[in-house]
Design an enzyme around this catalytic site. Structure first.
Site, short mmCIF file in Angstrom:
data_model
loop_
_atom_site.label_atom_id
_atom_site.label_comp_id
_atom_site.label_asym_id
_atom_site.label_seq_id
_atom_site.Cartn_x
_atom_site.Cartn_y
_atom_site.Cartn_z
CE LYS A 56 -4.52 0.64 0.22
NZ LYS A 56 -5.55 -0.36 -0.10
N1 GLU Z 1 -7.31 -0.13 -3.23
C1 GLU Z 1 -8.03 -1.33 -3.52
C2 GLU Z 1 -8.09 -2.24 -2.31
O1 GLU Z 1 -7.97 -1.80 -1.19
C3 GLU Z 1 -7.53 -2.01 -4.79
C4 GLU Z 1 -6.10 -2.42 -4.80
C5 GLU Z 1 -5.62 -2.93 -6.15
O2 GLU Z 1 -6.41 -3.00 -7.07
O3 GLU Z 1 -4.43 -3.23 -6.25
O4 GLU Z 1 -8.34 -3.41 -2.43
#
Ligand code: GLU
Length: 425
Positions: A112
């Site tokens: 993240k």
């Molecule tokens: N931000 C989204 C999540 O928390 C998607 C992450 C992604 O597609 O890599 O799952």
């Protein structure tokens, strides 16, 4: 207690993620060292960087990118732009990405990123310069086979396009697979924007069918959050015939006991200030706290972490909670809700639709071969229902709640893969 309560009692999301992990890992027979390894982030990057503002000033911003685990494959996870995001929030979100990807069987680890900023207080030019500079600051950490960012709160397809372009300009050729959640005209996938909301509704529908509720028009749904997750979940649920009786965002909530006309709500937010619900005329205003405690059948928290806590879990009247947000329910609230018999479809299952279609986008980009939206939605459903079945099987096997079962399934996969790969050197 809703968004407004956050100021009164801060709950650290990383502590929540660790408490959930500790609860689940107890059931697994993995070597102690492996359990410790899965509990910590693999690597973290902290960056401070300057951005030229429209008035000529130079402002310093702070950003992060955390790789929690890369055992199953390249790390994957979104980038969040938020005024109060900190390293522990990013660590928690990265860890949840590891379990989410493992649970739905994607060949990805978890990551993240974040930039501490208020994206709504920046001009488009400032947002672009901030994004390009952040992308170049983390360029050592990301790559199409190493770590692939995507949108999260406060970011969108345009921001992914700038990251893709910045990375591509440095490398000298276009690398669409460096990010997912891109605009379709530069290699994005059909169905990606709606995917998280669609996954929430697929899980809700599945849970209700398993509980013997087959008539959507009798089911009253309350949705907290009307951003990319909540608004699409509301629209898809509404189109399936569910009665969406309340929606909310940071500006407040709106209630109509006969069911909101979601198309009308969407038409309103399409032109409202900052696309917020504030002032929506065809429903009664309610607070976020009232929405969480509403007399309804399904509650879908699709906004932030720590919304259902030890302080308000007792007030929840829904018999089903489907978590569109990451980490909306604290362990203390889990205990209360489990005692009350509320069924919870946990975040790492309920909101996995987004990363699942991100995976499809990545695969399509690497192969330069693109699918139509029906194919994307069919494969999304297949992946989520398979994971759902697995969680239910593990729940019965271990006699645990859905969250613990989902975590057990995911941790077991990553733990066993770690053992299969062996410890280097
Ligand atoms: N931000 C989204 C999540 O928390 C998607 C992450 C992604 O597609 O890599 O799952």
């Amino acid at each position: 207690m809703g968004l407004e309560a956050q100021a009164t009692r801060h709950i650290n999301p990383y502590e929540v993620a660790l408490a959930q992990y500790d609860r689940a890992v107890e059931y697994l027979k993995l070597p102690r060292g492996i359990k410790e390894f899965l509990r910590v982030p693999k690597r973290e990057l902290h960056v401070n960087f300057p951005v030229r503002m429209d008035n000529g000033d130079i402002r310093i911003f702070t950003g992060y990118r955390v790789h929690h685990n890369t055992v199953l494959g390249p790390s994957k996870g979104g980038i969040r732009y938020a005024p109060r995001v900190d390293i522990d929030e990013v660590r928690a979100l990265a860890m949840w990405m590891t379990w989410k990807c493992a649970l739905v069987n994607l060949p990805f680890g978890g990551a993240k990123g974040a930039v501490v900023c208020d994206p709504y207080a920046l001009s488009n030019g400032e947002l672009e310069r901030l994004t390009r500079r952040y992308a170049s600051e983390i360029s050592l950490f990301i790559s199409p086979h190493g770590d692939i960012p995507a949108p999260d709160m406060g970011t969108n397809a345009q921001i992914m396009a700038w990251i893709m372009d910045t990375y591509s300009m440095t490398i000298g050729y276009s690398v669409p697979a460096i990010v997912t959640g891109k605009p379709i005209n530069i290699g994005g996938s059909q169905g990606r924007t709606e995917a998280t909301g669609r996954g929430v509704v697929i899980c809700m529908d599945e849970a209700l069918h398993r509980m013997g509720h087959s008539d959507p028009s009798k089911i009253r749904v309350a949705i907290q959050g009307f951003g990319n997750v909540g608004s699409h979940a509301a629209k898809i649920a509404h189109d399936l015939g569910y009665k969406v009786i309340a929606v909310s965002d940071v500006s407040g909530g709106y209630f109509n006991g006969d069911g909101l006309d979601i198309d009308d709500v969407l038409a309103y937010t399409a032109t409202s200030e900052h696309h917020l619900l504030k002032g929506y005329p065809h429903a009664d205003p309610i607070s976020n706290a009232e929405l969480l405690a509403l007399d309804c059948d399904v509650l879908a928290p699709c906004a932030l972490e720590n919304q259902i806590t030890g302080d308000n879990a007792d007030q929840v009247k829904a018999f089903l909670i489907v978590e569109g947000a990451n980490g909306p329910t604290t362990p203390e609230a889990d205990d209360i809700l489990n005692r009350k018999g509320v069924e919870i479809i946990p975040d790492i299952l309920a909101n996995a639709g987004g990363v699942t279609v991100s995976y499809f986008e990545w695969v399509q980009g690497l192969q330069s071969f693109f699918w139509d939206v029906d194919e994307v939605n069919r494969q999304l459903r297949r992946v989520l229902i398979r994971a759902y079945d697995e969680v239910v099987r593990v729940r019965h096997q271990y006699g645990v709640d859905m969250r613990t079962a989902a975590q057990i399934t995911a941790i077991k996969r990553v733990g066993e893969a770690t053992l299969t790969r062996g410890i280097y050197p």
